[in-house]
Design a protein around this motif. Structure first.
Motif, PDB file in Angstrom:
ATOM      1  N   THR A  24      26.444 -17.026 -23.275  1.00  0.00           N
ATOM      2  CA  THR A  24      26.411 -17.678 -21.968  1.00  0.00           C
ATOM      3  C   THR A  24      25.872 -16.718 -20.925  1.00  0.00           C
ATOM      4  N   ASP A  25      25.285 -17.263 -19.881  1.00  0.00           N
ATOM      5  CA  ASP A  25      24.719 -16.473 -18.779  1.00  0.00           C
ATOM      6  C   ASP A  25      23.750 -15.425 -19.323  1.00  0.00           C
ATOM      7  N   ALA A  26      23.913 -14.178 -18.967  1.00  0.00           N
ATOM      8  CA  ALA A  26      23.002 -13.111 -19.400  1.00  0.00           C
ATOM      9  C   ALA A  26      23.664 -12.253 -20.477  1.00  0.00           C
ATOM     10  N   THR A  27      24.337 -12.905 -21.422  1.00  0.00           N
ATOM     11  CA  THR A  27      24.975 -12.179 -22.506  1.00  0.00           C
ATOM     12  C   THR A  27      24.260 -12.472 -23.809  1.00  0.00           C
ATOM     13  N   ASP A  50      26.710  -7.718 -21.981  1.00  0.00           N
ATOM     14  CA  ASP A  50      26.568  -8.476 -20.736  1.00  0.00           C
ATOM     15  C   ASP A  50      25.561  -7.745 -19.862  1.00  0.00           C
ATOM     16  N   ALA A 108      24.067  -9.200 -17.075  1.00  0.00           N
ATOM     17  CA  ALA A 108      23.894 -10.013 -15.868  1.00  0.00           C
ATOM     18  C   ALA A 108      23.513  -9.184 -14.649  1.00  0.00           C
ATOM     19  N   ASP A 109      24.019  -7.957 -14.573  1.00  0.00           N
ATOM     20  CA  ASP A 109      23.782  -7.091 -13.422  1.00  0.00           C
ATOM     21  C   ASP A 109      22.874  -5.939 -13.863  1.00  0.00           C
TER      22      ASP A 109
END
Length: 154
Positions: A94-97, A115, A117-118
């Motif tokens: 999910t997301d940027a994982t 992860d 995401a950042d």
């Protein structure tokens, strides 16, 4: 390739626990992301400190799998997974994982989640996955974090 934008040296903290009800024991951590083989492979080398057994290190090498969007990896760690490395498969989460996983016996599984995401913070989480038939009132079936590494670019 996965994590290519994260190439370089990272430093931060690592939390480790053996059992799901244990607190995470904190220690310094370092992580280095490199690409190889013309950008087709990404390696993630990391170091951490076990609260009783001292300095440890590990390596995850990730590449594209046979299926569109799938990933394959090999992982070894001086404390968790040695002397034989573990082969894992996975893909985007999910997301940027993205997640990599493998069973290691009797329905037990190991999962590594990155992860991204950042762009200034990278997290690597390693989960032990308890099979349903081994769950108890104190230890629920499913994943629980064994290691949580949070690092920032050096």
């Amino acid at each position: 390739m996965i994590l290519a934008d994260f190439a370089g040296s990272w430093a931060g903290t690592n939390g480790f626990r053996l059992m799901p009800d244990d607190p995470l024991a904190g220690s310094p951590a370092a992580l280095t992301v490199t690409t190889a083989a013309g950008g087709h492979l990404t390696s993630v080398a990391y170091s951490w400190t076990h609260p009783d057994d001292g300095p440890q290190d590990g390596l995850v090498v990730i590449g594209a799998g046979d299926q569109e969007g799938s990933l394959v990896a090999v992982w070894g760690d001086s404390w968790h997974q040695q002397p034989t490395p573990m082969s894992l498969t996975g893909g985007p989460g999910t997301d940027a994982t993205f997640e990599l996983a493998a069973e290691y016996g009797g329905g037990w599984a190991w999962r590594i989640v990155f992860d991204a995401a950042d762009p200034e913070n990278l997290r690597m989480r390693m989960d032990n996955v308890i099979p349903a038939d081994r769950a108890t009132a104190d230890k629920a079936a499913g994943p629980y974090p064994v290691m949580v590494t949070d690092v920032r670019r050096v």
